[in-house]
Motif scaffolding. Structure first.
Motif, mmCIF file in Angstrom:
data_model
loop_
_atom_site.group_PDB
_atom_site.id
_atom_site.type_symbol
_atom_site.label_atom_id
_atom_site.label_comp_id
_atom_site.label_asym_id
_atom_site.label_seq_id
_atom_site.Cartn_x
_atom_site.Cartn_y
_atom_site.Cartn_z
ATOM 1 N N SER A 160 42.679 86.756 11.885
ATOM 2 C CA SER A 160 42.143 85.399 11.958
ATOM 3 C C SER A 160 43.059 84.471 12.758
ATOM 4 N N ARG B 213 40.768 86.531 16.291
ATOM 5 C CA ARG B 213 39.328 86.296 16.240
ATOM 6 C C ARG B 213 39.006 85.147 15.285
ATOM 7 N N ASP B 214 37.754 84.645 15.398
ATOM 8 C CA ASP B 214 37.222 83.779 14.353
ATOM 9 C C ASP B 214 36.645 84.726 13.309
ATOM 10 N N HIS C 276 30.337 87.169 9.342
ATOM 11 C CA HIS C 276 28.925 86.784 9.227
ATOM 12 C C HIS C 276 28.047 87.617 10.153
ATOM 13 N N GLU C 277 28.527 87.839 11.374
ATOM 14 C CA GLU C 277 27.741 88.671 12.310
ATOM 15 C C GLU C 277 27.546 90.072 11.750
ATOM 16 N N SER D 194 35.683 84.392 10.154
ATOM 17 C CA SER D 194 34.495 83.980 9.399
ATOM 18 C C SER D 194 33.234 84.333 10.190
ATOM 19 N N GLU D 195 33.255 83.994 11.475
ATOM 20 C CA GLU D 195 32.097 84.272 12.333
ATOM 21 C C GLU D 195 31.872 85.785 12.474
ATOM 22 N N LEU D 196 32.966 86.498 12.675
ATOM 23 C CA LEU D 196 32.888 87.954 12.821
ATOM 24 C C LEU D 196 32.246 88.593 11.581
ATOM 25 N N LYS E 240 25.159 90.079 8.843
ATOM 26 C CA LYS E 240 23.788 89.849 9.303
ATOM 27 C C LYS E 240 23.155 91.144 9.823
#
Ligand code: GDP
Ligand code: IMO
Ligand code: MG
Length: 443
Positions: free
Chosen positions: A101, A202-203, A209-210, A205-207, A213
């Motif tokens: 992160s 990396r971000d 979530h992707e 949180s975004e990683l 998903k």
């Protein structure tokens, strides 16, 4: 399937590394959410010992992405030492396998130095930390002085933050007779780390979530244990992060509803490294026997671990704080043939019997454990993998623990290797894909 949170319910070293490694084949991502290289997670694969400190314990499975969340404090030197140690054991670590992160805080050269001063100042009341700079790095995070991994991406910002910190820290260093820090040499060192660590950033949180998903499963990995949590543990004899379940959400940037189940790793007795209260601690030969049979030496500092009986008050409270769904009971093989086994069921404090773990350390110092003594079992449990083959007296012991802590056992670990584990199918089925775990274990 589901995302699972795996964490320790005692004072750390419950065997989280072994269980995370075992369950990893059922997950696509393993994500650490707090702590740093104070952790020591031991995994054995076919006789080879691997000790993980910062890198998640899923790294031995090549198809798994390992994530280091914003809730950690990272020493770049420790990260790359671990990476190279793993490399020499044939485990590849590169940015395709590990994401770090950008919001994680960095351990800087002043942190371990300040920690030594702070431990010295405490004198007899010292915490007995791992001296890795963990506490001071979290202090700077809360004080909003911290240098974050993402700051490595802009060298101008990095230099400025180092300079600000050095000015402030040198005032303290001067008071304690320590030589002053030098901005340029620290900047040069961290500029070097920036180049090496940059590709991992990396971000997170975004990683995550992707990945979620896309239907991928995440195993959230806790370090330390509930009783070392900065809020819920035996404060001040704790670490500086939230090792409890809530830490997974804040330490990775995932909502609490992304956590579908919680597995509490629980040793069949109790150990603790460092200072602080420990009501069921043994100071006699029986404690020494458990320490020797359980090989109870710290995986990070090599310090002997203090040993004591199982404390149901502590574990029941840990189950409540974390919302533990199921327990993985580790190291009961160590207790085979040791005679009767006392289990702490409550604490006597002055004239009261406490059934819940006191929130004040100074109360814990004075409690007297109430024990229920169970018969023990002479048979070896070492390596057992089939529930039906477990000795009757051990199953009775396990049922008593379940009743006392009000939580069912889903895994019984009987040795250091992946195969030395009983998977209690009906209890585990809702939380992990057992077919994938079994396939991984056989591989
Ligand atoms: P962690 O910090 O929770 O990952 O635990 P550590 O790795 O620090 O300490 C646990 C120790 O117990 C390690 O040396 C493991 O190899 C070992 N271990 C784990 N599970 C078992 C078990 O069921 N039986 C025995 N005898 N040893 C175990
Ligand atoms: P794992 O993840 C056991 C203890 C230290 C000290 C206190 C504070 O392997 O279970 P710190 O350096 O974190 O500021 O030290 O916490 N401690 C652990 N004890 N297992 C650990 O990690 C620990 N990490 C920290 O001994 O008492
Ligand atoms: Mg450990």
């Amino acid at each position: 399937m589901a995302n699972l949170l795996v964490l320790g319910t005692q004072w750390g070293d419950e065997g989280k590394g072994k269980i995370v490694d075992l369950l990893t084949p059922a997950f696509d991502v393993v994500a650490r959410y707090q702590g740093g290289h104070n952790a020591g997670h031991t995994v054995y694969v076919r006789g080879t010992k691997v000790v993980l400190h910062l890198i998640p314990s899923g790294i031995l499975h090549p198809g798994t992405l390992c994530v280091i969340g914003n809730g950690l404090v990272i020493s770049p030197a420790a990260f790359f030492k671990e990476t190279s140690d793993l490399g020499s054991q044939g485990v590849r670590v590169d940015p395709s396998r590990v994401a770090v992160s950008r919001s994680a805080h960095l351990i800087m050269p002043w942190h371990p130095l300040l920690e030594r001063v702070s431990e010295e100042l405490r004198g007899e009341k010292k915490i007995g930390t791992t001296c890795r700079g963990i506490g001071p790095a979290y202090e700077d995070k809360a004080a909003r002085f911290g240098v974050r991994a993402g700051d490595l991406l802009d060298l101008r910002v990095l230099r400025e933050k180092i300079a600000e910190n050095v000015t402030a820290k040198n005032r303290v260093f001067g008071k304690f007779g320590l030589p002053p820090l030098d901005v340029e040499s620290i900047y040069r060192e961290y500029k070097g780390w920036a180049e090496k660590l940059g590709p991992y950033l990396r971000d997170v949180s975004e990683l995550l979530h992707e990945r979620m998903k896309r239907g991928e499963n995440v195993l959230f990995e806790g370090a330390q244990g509930t009783l070392l949590d900065v809020d819920h543990g035996t404060y001040p004899y704790v670490t500086s992060s939230n090792s409890t379940a809530g830490g997974a959400s804040t330490g990775l940037g995932v909502g609490p509803k992304a956590i579908h189940g919680v597995l509490g790793i629980t040793k069949a007795y109790t150990t603790r490294v460092g200072g602080g209260p420990f009501p069921t601690e043994l100071h006699d030969e029986r404690g020494k026997t458990i320490a020797a049979r359980g090989d109870e030496f710290g995986a990070t500092t090599g310090r002997p671990r203090r040993c004591g009986w199982f404390d149901a008050v502590a574990v029941r409270t840990a189950c409540r704080i974390n919302g533990v769904d199921r327990i993985a009971l580790t190291k009961p093989d160590v207790l085979s043939g040791t005679g009767e086994i006392p289990v702490c069921t409550g604490y006597r404090y002055k004239r009261e019997i406490l059934k819940s773990f006191p929130t004040e350390s100074w109360v814990l110092d004075e409690v007297v454990p109430e024990y229920r003594t169970l018969p023990g079992w002479p048979e070896s449990l070492h390596g057992a993998a089939d529930f039906d083959a477990l000795p009757r007296a051990f199953v009775d012991y396990l049922r008593v623990l379940e009743d006392l802590v009000e939580t069912r056992v889903a895994v019984v670990s009987t040795g250091v290797e992946r195969g030395q584990t009983v998977l209690v199918e009906p209890e585990l089925r809702d939380f992990v894909d057992l077919t994938r775990v079994r396939a991984g274990r056989a591989a």
